[in-house]
Enzyme design. Structure first.
Site, mmCIF file in Angstrom:
data_model
loop_
_atom_site.group_PDB
_atom_site.id
_atom_site.type_symbol
_atom_site.label_atom_id
_atom_site.label_comp_id
_atom_site.label_asym_id
_atom_site.label_seq_id
_atom_site.Cartn_x
_atom_site.Cartn_y
_atom_site.Cartn_z
ATOM 1 N N HIS A 370 10.505 11.444 6.779
ATOM 2 C CA HIS A 370 11.439 10.709 7.516
ATOM 3 C C HIS A 370 12.159 10.922 8.764
ATOM 4 O O HIS A 370 12.146 10.264 9.692
ATOM 5 C CB HIS A 370 12.759 10.213 6.683
ATOM 6 N N GLU A 611 4.287 -0.239 -2.499
ATOM 7 C CA GLU A 611 4.110 1.075 -2.007
ATOM 8 C C GLU A 611 3.988 2.040 -3.519
ATOM 9 O O GLU A 611 3.997 3.240 -3.138
ATOM 10 C CB GLU A 611 5.473 1.592 -1.135
ATOM 11 N N ASP A 635 4.336 5.816 1.471
ATOM 12 C CA ASP A 635 4.455 6.162 0.035
ATOM 13 C C ASP A 635 3.279 5.761 -0.837
ATOM 14 O O ASP A 635 2.666 6.462 -1.604
ATOM 15 C CB ASP A 635 5.529 5.509 -0.575
ATOM 16 N N ARG A 645 4.075 13.740 0.644
ATOM 17 C CA ARG A 645 3.967 13.242 2.123
ATOM 18 C C ARG A 645 4.672 14.430 2.955
ATOM 19 O O ARG A 645 4.645 14.536 4.253
ATOM 20 C CB ARG A 645 4.581 11.804 2.385
ATOM 21 N N CYS A 682 3.918 -2.110 6.948
ATOM 22 C CA CYS A 682 5.115 -1.275 7.616
ATOM 23 C C CYS A 682 5.191 0.071 7.851
ATOM 24 O O CYS A 682 5.963 0.866 8.295
ATOM 25 C CB CYS A 682 6.363 -2.102 7.269
#
Ligand code: PEP
Ligand code: MG
Length: 763
Positions: A370, A611, A635, A645, A682
């Protein structure tokens, strides 16, 4: 080997690794390895050969048993000698009589003709050969299996420490010799762009190991601060001792006496003071003293005394917590400063003035973390996953960050600096060239509109999103304002945050995603300890379990939309139909409550994120219950490919162009079409130029990307027709590996005149 012997081997192993980690410099680390191993195995020689990054040759770097003058002198190609053979085969070689072997090569300066037996094991990190660890003995005998496995285990454990020590040594050199300029570290591309600036180390409160080196500005003041911190800690412990009198047995409370004794001892206090007098700030001096004492205790044979190392660390943390509170605030963040940290998170970002932030470097994490996503939103270059980065040694060093290739250079030389200045200029020119295009609507060559919206999460980035040509906000990560506070924001506080963003984009749509914490997004005031947080309590799972938090958020979103009906609500991490139904029930309840309270609020459009792989197979069923779908490829790809990730070690396996992820996206697009609902993407895949062609071919309705990517994404959309994208998708379906798919799509980009966007990396 007996169990007792195995245990003692394990003990030796643990101690060698600990000592190496605490070594003052690279050469001390190597010396520790060779002396300890020779003694532990009771053999004649232990040596380390390291592969020179410059010449590619294996150089004898340390030895206990070979002649001292040969160290640094003896070197060989990987095609030469037994050491070269170990290196080129990347496996151990164990010989009873080495001189009999055809690859044996004699180096007279070592005096090694006396030694007959030879065992060499490679030191490898992330598939890369760093060197060879060799033991030798005068008798002709094969080393037994335990010796081999001991050395392999040691080699594997030391690889990281060697890389880190090597790097520290290079950057710490005071003399700017040629070889110490442009010290390079490799990580993962996190956010595009390049930057040059001074490193500022982000350290968490009371975490000793992440305390950076820093020069004391005023030695007397630092000494006074340290004395005050020790006094405060003593008071705290005496207090604890008193309060536990009735509850803890006397033998447990002895610990407090031990703490008080240590605090009064010469070792901890005086040695820290000496370090402060030598110029370190108090926190850095304390860190070094604690490390030193910990090493002494960990080295002890007695298990009880070894345990005391943990006490010293704990005590160190306590003193540190009294030292730090007023630090940091007066620490100016330099203009263009490079924020460097062990494991940077969004909350670290909240602590720095964004307008002065030059770049971000994190020893952990990947391009899908993030913090990297936020960096892209802010157009700040980022390098992630720089394994073995000696973070605490970087404070105030000049650092050059290449966010395109995931590289970091410490002490950049004039040529490299000039080269990067040129890159920055070119980048700016491309941006300027695209500025006008960004304001055009996004449509394919045959006129199909594919709106490009912005991903957002910080109030600070609203303005740039507005001027960036975004056709709305496709994903507002509401967890970000939650993460940068020290408690859950109240209803009215949230209303204000949401109202501002709705108002800024009205009448364009704004999609507010409900709280998606868990995974790598922790709330400091709501700690959740789990073994597998990405498979745990995150997103909708957590908010459904806490309806009070969820309802407050839904009410705030609805209230904020009173004057701005452009609100859309999106639910993250949907795995079952029941979760979606429950979330809808709560949304209706929140709206009913507001109607009862006299607020007339229309029902917003509602969407579900796809996701989790389960949602791919349920996609039509889910789509029938909502107004739109939004695919979170970050995800989705991590779960489909079983690749964390955030884990730099497996980042090379994370590939959005994996045939399985392309197939999953096709299934989603087909399911949504059957249900008659639009679908947007997205995740970060939506800003990968190669992937965009495939998304166009699948008929994805809109894309939501970081603000910094909007112009480029529009450029790709406007350069392809639906027919051409469909044809390329059909060709990709026949290909079996991601590399082939990427090159086919890159060729298509070049043919369409978008060569400037082709990138070697992946998302
Ligand atoms: C995603 O998973 O792709 C996504 C957009 O959500 P986040 O990155 O916030 O998990
Ligand atoms: Mg997600």
């Amino acid at each position: 080997m007996t169990t007792a012997a195995t245990l003692s081997m394990l003990g030796v192993l643990r101690r060698v690794v600990q000592e190496v980690n605490g070594a003052a410099d690279f050469f001390e680390a190597l010396h520790i390895i060779v002396t300890r191993v020779r003694a532990a195995l009771d053999i004649d020689v232990c040596s380390i050969y390291l592969k020179s990054p410059r010449s590619g040759r294996l150089v004898l770097m340390a030895s206990e048993g070979l002649r001292e003058e040969s160290v640094g002198e003896v070197e060989m190609d990987v095609s030469e000698g037994l050491v070269g053979l170990v290196a080129s085969r990347a496996e151990p070689i164990n010989l009873e009589n080495a001189p009999d072997h055809p690859r044996y090569r004699y180096f007279p300066e070592t005096g090694e003709e006396r030694f007959l037996s030879f065992l060499g094991v490679p030191i490898i990190q992330q598939r890369k050969l760093l060197g060879v660890l060799v033991v030798q003995h005068h008798e002709a005998r094969r080393f037994d299996d335990e010796h081999v496995s001991f050395l392999i285990t040691l080699g594997a454990q030391l690889a990281g420490a060697i890389t880190q020590a090597e790097f520290t040594d290079e950057i710490a050199s005071e003399t700017p010799q040629i070889s110490h300029v442009n010290v390079e570290a490799t990580g993962i591309a996190g956010a595009p762009g390049v930057a040059i600036g001074r490193a500022v180390v982000a350290y968490r409160l009371a975490q000793l190991d992440s305390i950076p080196d820093r020069e004391a500005r005023d030695i007397d003041q630092e000494l006074a601060r340290f004395t005050a911190a020790v006094t405060a800690t003593r008071g705290e412990i005496e207090d604890l001792k008193r309060r536990t009198e009735q509850v803890l047995p006397a033998e447990e409370r002895i610990l407090f006496d031990a703490y008080l004794m240590l605090l009064g001892s010469d070792s901890l206090v005086h040695r820290t003071e000496a370090r402060i007098r030598a110029g370190q700030w108090a926190a850095g001096a304390l860190r070094d003293t604690v490390r030193e004492s910990v090493r002494v205790f960990e080295d002890m044979e007695d298990a009880y005394l070894r345990e005391r190392a943990a006490d010293i660390r704990d005590l160190g943390r306590r003193v540190l917590s009294h030292l730090l509170p007023d630090e940091g605030s007066d620490q100016e963040f330099p203009d263009g400063g490079i924020l460097v940290g062990e494991d940077l998170t969004a909350s670290h970002l909240a602590e720095v003035p964004i307008e002065r932030l030059g770049a971000i470097v994190s020893a952990r994490g990947t391009g899908s973390s993030h913090i990297a996503i936020l960096a892209r939103a802010l157009s700040v270059p980022a390098v992630m996953g720089v394994a073995d980065l000696p973070v605490s040694r970087l404070e105030d060093r000049e650092v050059l960050v290449d966010g395109y290739r995931g590289r970091l250079y410490v002490n950049p030389g004039p040529e490299l600096r000039a080269e990067f200045r040129r890159l920055v200029r070119e980048e700016r020119e491309l941006e300027e060239g695209l500025r006008e295009l960004a304001l055009e609507p996004a449509a394919t060559r045959d006129g199909r509109a594919v709106p490009v919206l912005a991903n957002s999460g910080l109030l600070a980035d609203i303005k740039p999103s507005l001027n960036s040509g975004a056709e709305g906000v496709g994903l507002y990560r509401t967890e970000v304002p939650f993460m940068i506070r020290d408690r859950f924001p109240g209803e009215e506080e949230q209303v204000e945050i949401y109202r501002q963003i709705l108002a800024s984009f009205d009448p364009m749509p704004v999609t507010l995603r409900t709280l998606d914490v868990g995974g790598d997004k922790a709330l400091p005031y709501f700690p959740v300890q789990e073994d597998n947080p990405f498979l745990g309590w995150r997103g909708i799972r957590l908010t459904l379990d806490h309806p009070e938090i969820f309802l407050t958020q839904l009410r705030a979103m609805l209230k904020a939309s009173r004057e701005h009906p452009n609100l859309q609500i999106l639910f993250p991490m949907i795995t079952t139909l029941e979760e979606l139904k429950e979330a809808l029930v709560l949304l209706n309840r929140a709206r009913d409550e507001l109607l009862d309270e006299g607020f007339l609020i229309p029902m917003p459009r509602v969407g579900a994120m796809v996701e989790v792989p389960a949602a791919v197979y349920l996609v039509e069923t889910l789509a029938r219950r909502v107004d739109f779908l939004s695919v979170g490829t970050n995800d989705l790809v991590q779960y489909l490919l079983a690749v964390d990730r955030n884990n730099a070690r497996v980042a090379n396996l994370y590939d959005t162009l994996h045939p399985a992820s392309i197939r999953a996206l096709e299934l989603i697009a087909e399911g949504a079409r059957r249900a008659g609902k639009p679908v947007s993407v997205c995740g970060e895949m939506a800003s990968d130029p190669a992937a965009i062609i495939l998304l166009l071919g699948m008929g994805i309705d809109s894309l939501s990307v970081s603000v910094s990517a909007i112009a480029r994404v529009k450029w790709v959309i406007r350069s392809f027709s639906t027919d051409r994208a469909e044809a390329l998708l059909a060709q990709c379906r026949l290909l079996e590996n991601p590399g082939q798919i990427r090159s086919l799509l890159n060729n298509a980009l070049v043919q369409a005149g978008l060569g400037g966007l082709v990138r070697a990396g992946k998302n």
